[in-house]
Design a protein around this motif. Structure first.
Motif, PDB file in Angstrom:
ATOM      1  N   VAL A 113      12.499   4.074  -6.223  1.00 42.82           N
ATOM      2  CA  VAL A 113      12.633   4.741  -5.172  1.00 42.82           C
ATOM      3  C   VAL A 113      11.196   5.564  -4.650  1.00 42.82           C
ATOM      4  O   VAL A 113      11.017   5.731  -3.461  1.00 42.82           O
ATOM      5  N   ARG A 114      10.101   5.463  -5.585  1.00 39.86           N
ATOM      6  CA  ARG A 114       9.008   6.116  -5.131  1.00 39.86           C
ATOM      7  C   ARG A 114       8.243   5.057  -4.122  1.00 39.86           C
ATOM      8  O   ARG A 114       7.525   5.687  -3.063  1.00 39.86           O
ATOM      9  N   ASN A 115       8.303   4.011  -4.675  1.00 40.62           N
ATOM     10  CA  ASN A 115       7.582   2.785  -3.745  1.00 40.62           C
ATOM     11  C   ASN A 115       8.208   2.582  -2.279  1.00 40.62           C
ATOM     12  O   ASN A 115       7.410   2.598  -1.368  1.00 40.62           O
ATOM     13  N   ALA A 157       0.657  -0.477  14.558  1.00 39.93           N
ATOM     14  CA  ALA A 157       1.950  -1.228  13.800  1.00 39.93           C
ATOM     15  C   ALA A 157       1.317  -2.301  13.045  1.00 39.93           C
ATOM     16  O   ALA A 157       1.926  -2.664  12.122  1.00 39.93           O
ATOM     17  N   ALA A 158       0.339  -3.020  13.460  1.00 37.80           N
ATOM     18  CA  ALA A 158      -0.167  -4.083  12.790  1.00 37.80           C
ATOM     19  C   ALA A 158      -0.662  -3.703  11.211  1.00 37.80           C
ATOM     20  O   ALA A 158      -0.754  -4.568  10.342  1.00 37.80           O
ATOM     21  N   ALA A 159      -1.066  -2.380  11.234  1.00 37.66           N
ATOM     22  CA  ALA A 159      -1.509  -2.044   9.902  1.00 37.66           C
ATOM     23  C   ALA A 159      -0.404  -1.401   9.111  1.00 37.66           C
ATOM     24  O   ALA A 159      -0.704  -0.994   7.766  1.00 37.66           O
ATOM     25  N   ALA A 201       4.172   6.287   4.723  1.00 36.10           N
ATOM     26  CA  ALA A 201       2.875   5.594   5.160  1.00 36.10           C
ATOM     27  C   ALA A 201       3.061   5.154   6.481  1.00 36.10           C
ATOM     28  O   ALA A 201       2.050   4.907   7.422  1.00 36.10           O
ATOM     29  N   ASN A 202       4.383   4.411   6.603  1.00 29.48           N
ATOM     30  CA  ASN A 202       4.617   3.584   8.118  1.00 29.48           C
ATOM     31  C   ASN A 202       4.600   4.694   9.139  1.00 29.48           C
ATOM     32  O   ASN A 202       4.201   4.567  10.500  1.00 29.48           O
TER      33      ASN A 202
END
Length: 304
Positions: A166-168, A182-184, A175-176
């Protein structure tokens, strides 16, 4: 999960407070701000006393054990060992009335002494449901059948694994959402049916996922194992693949009618733009078809 393990709301709230303070300290460190009780109080909304209790080294950690289950275990132990509630020489618990006068042993008195703060009726229901107690139909008294209360299976290892997954997932989504390029962004996609399927198709889907996802993960695992360990950035990478089943209320439409089937590429059953070959896509584009996109990541800055 907390309810099923008998962990109370107070313990849960205490854990949330501690986690919130810990996260706030991380943010303050990122901003290179001094960590003080006053600043933590401002950022978290907790009182200075609560902050001191959480950060103080002499403070006892929150009781995170299954409180409800612990109360039942203590009650059963007393029922078998206390001379007021059992024939201790033989370890045989007495049959108890649910309630009685103050000078007579009763189930209610047992609960008040060894499981204070709990309702006798609720504990009795749980004991009966768990097979640790029963009602004698002839005397209408309560009998202790077992000294152990068997709660739902609990594995600390499984709980830790759930927390890690769940954390990941949460960190990736966050982060997204904070990465304009978008590429990063980290890879994050999902595919789901926007219509309900029957049980046979659901089982076939699970089988298909296992058949295709396992080799994919083994390929990634092999690649990772071939990389030399390094400690430059101290970070690890990984990919999680999991199937999910949405609750029925999300799978059904408001009117109860089946939604329209999605449009597929002509001539390629079940193929979509992300898995079709370049020649397949050329045929689809030339025919004017609108290929289905699997969960295209949204561009938050363009509103798409």
């Amino acid at each position: 999960m907390l309810v099923r393990q008998g962990i109370g709301a107070r313990s849960t709230l205490e854990l949330i407070k501690r986690a919130y303070v810990s996260a706030t300290m991380d943010v303050l460190n990122e901003r290179e701000l001094p960590i003080t009780t006053a600043r933590l109080s401002v950022f978290t909304g907790l009182t200075s006393r609560e902050i001191d209790n959480i950060t103080g080294s002499s403070v006892r950690a929150a009781d995170t054990g299954p409180n409800f289950v612990t109360a039942l275990a203590a009650l059963l132990t007393a029922w078998h060992e206390d001379f007021r509630y059992a024939f201790t020489l033989a370890g045989t618990p007495y049959e108890l009335d649910f309630d009685a006068s103050s000078d007579k042993p009763s189930f209610t008195a047992l609960v008040r002494e060894f499981a204070p703060g709990h309702e006798p009726g609720e504990l009795l229901q749980e004991l009966i449901r768990g097979g640790a107690a029963r009602i004698n139909q002839e005397t209408n008294r309560i009998q202790a059948v077992s000294r152990a209360f068997i709660a739902e299976p609990y594995s600390r290892l499984n709980a830790k694994r759930i927390g890690s997954l769940v954390r990941n997932l949460t960190e990736t989504l966050y982060a997204n959402s904070q990465t304009p390029d978008a590429a990063a962004r980290r890879f994050e996609r999902h595919v789901t049916a926007d219509f309900a399927i029957n049980e046979g198709a659901e089982e076939a889907f699970r089988t298909t996922v296992r058949a295709h996802a396992q080799p994919f993960l083994e390929l990634l695992d092999k690649w990772l194992q071939e990389q030399p360990p390094a400690a430059e950035n101290g970070r690890r990478v990984g990919v999680s693949v999991f199937g999910f089943v949405e609750p029925r209320e999300f799978a059904e439409t408001k009117t109860g009618e089946l939604p329209p089937r999605p449009k597929r590429l002509p001539g390629f059953s079940g193929v979509n733009e992300r898995t079709a070959s370049s020649s397949d896509l050329k045929v689809a584009r030339d025919s004017g078809a609108q290929p289905e996109i699997i969960d295209q990541q949204k561009d938050h800055h363009k509103g798409t």
